[in-house]
Design an enzyme around this catalytic site. Sequence first.
Site, PDB file in Angstrom:
ATOM      1  N   HIS A  43       0.938  -1.481   0.015  1.00 34.74           N
ATOM      2  CA  HIS A  43      -0.284   0.164  -0.103  1.00 34.74           C
ATOM      3  C   HIS A  43       0.698   0.688   0.162  1.00 34.74           C
ATOM      4  O   HIS A  43       2.103   1.621   0.570  1.00 34.74           O
ATOM      5  CB  HIS A  43      -1.180  -0.228   0.746  1.00 34.74           C
ATOM      6  CG  HIS A  43      -0.010   0.317   2.740  1.00 34.74           C
ATOM      7  ND1 HIS A  43       0.341   1.147   3.057  1.00 34.74           N
ATOM      8  CD2 HIS A  43      -0.332  -0.936   3.407  1.00 34.74           C
ATOM      9  CE1 HIS A  43       0.308   1.156   4.529  1.00 34.74           C
ATOM     10  NE2 HIS A  43       0.886  -0.096   4.653  1.00 34.74           N
ATOM     11  N   CYS A  84       3.245  -4.652   7.196  1.00 41.44           N
ATOM     12  CA  CYS A  84       2.509  -4.710   5.229  1.00 41.44           C
ATOM     13  C   CYS A  84       3.622  -3.553   4.614  1.00 41.44           C
ATOM     14  O   CYS A  84       4.717  -3.856   5.640  1.00 41.44           O
ATOM     15  CB  CYS A  84       0.857  -3.877   5.493  1.00 41.44           C
ATOM     16  SG  CYS A  84      -0.533  -4.690   5.523  1.00 41.44           S
TER      17      CYS A  84
END
Length: 528
Positions: free
Chosen positions: A420, A439
């Site tokens: 992301h 992440c």
Amino acid sequence: MAGFLGAAATALTLFTAPQPAFAQVTAFKQAVAEAAARDEDIAAYYRAHGYAPIWTEATETQRARRAALMSAIRAADLHGLPVARYDPQGLMEKLKNAQTPRDRGLAEVEMTRVFLQYARDLQTGVLVPSRIDPSIVREVPYRDRQTYITDFISSDPTPFLRNLRPRTMEYNALMREKLRMEHLLTQGGWGPAVPASSLKPGAQGTQVVALRNRLMSMGYLKRSNVMTYDATLQEAVRSFQKDHGLNEDGVAGSGTMAEINKSVETRLQSVIVAMERERWLNKERGARHVLVNIPAFTASVVDNGQVTFETRSVVGANQSDRLTPEFSDVMEYIVINPTWTVPRSIVTKEYLPSMQRNPNAAGHIDLIDNRGRIISRGSVNFSRYTARTFPYGMRQKPGRTNALGLVKFIFPNKYNIYLHDTPSKSLFDRDVRAFSHGCVRLADPFDFAYTLLAPQAADPVAYFKRQLATGRETFVHLDTEVPVHIIYRTAFTTPRGHTQYRADIYGRDGRIWDALSKAGVALGAVQG
């Protein structure tokens, strides 16, 4: 080799002569059944094939199989495999000393056992990754062991064994680097370490000479008598920094100096570990795929073996609950203007304690009930809840300050890991970029999206910007799903075959090397 195998074949022919053929066959089969009983796959194979020999008859075919296996296991160290595990000398002695049908049956099964061990080690690795580190959750493409036998006996034995290894350019390049490092060991490595914690341009003296000599030995500097940290030496340091993922300022600071002083043995360990890791991923990776290398802090798009896009990344912090795991999955869609549904662990471990001190803490994130409705903070007595009993979740609306930035890339997985954007752009300027909750954050997420959308959009930039301009959360499914491989390589090669190295930020490679060493893998040295 030929002499031994010929002698062994002769012995196997001669010892059967005094006994009736039926008795010989019966004794051989009984020995095979007895020895194979300790291994279910071996037992099943021989039982299904009437206990017929694969290795120990005096035929040209079985002689070729013996020769191919003996040659392969003797050279197993070329692949960084534990030669002692296959015990080529002991296996040869067992064959030479087989003077009865029973001896031959026992030798037969031992040959099969060694063959299966070597085949699996070479194709999919010596170690089981998850047993070394629980964050290595990679699904290794193990093969049915009986198919090794059936495919081997229907193939030319030498090419069959040779082709078990990963057939990638990376594996071949790592093998070459291993040989180069082993040769360096015979030459004394790169010489003495630099006796300085750091050096700056303009410095003079013996420490600079030591730095100069070290960089010359490493191939970053031509032969020179300079004793000053001049522009040429600065450029050599800059080149070294580029190959080791460091800030390319040409200054031999503490981090750069620590890498310069790493020994050949340490780098060789990294190469051997990288070869083992390559075996764990010995499968088709996709004509187009995404490759995230955790310690290199990079995310790349690879098309037909060539990197067509690469960006810097931020990965999980070096904390037990934040480490980025290693695994492969398939990217299915992109979310533009994403909502962030805060993971339960972050809600209870980070935000709940803050809201207990100040109910308006993290006020940019909505408090929601189990039906997704926004709850007024003024109506909640946060102090009455624990991490276990807290009944609410948290969700952040799309926008530039959203923790996920303006785009995320989803490959659904049980670890809740994805790629992301991020509003925290300054972290991409750091040498070590391990700051996330697990992440992977991307420095250039828009360009990453354009690359992924290019096959399905005539103008991927314009298409992406139109969706972004709406401000609404938009799901864009990929027409062709893209495999994603999250790997951990402290040694890897460039398209030109040059090897780069990175720090072992999670200590995983150190644990893998320790396990390989215990299994019998040793640092070798090539003479000459």
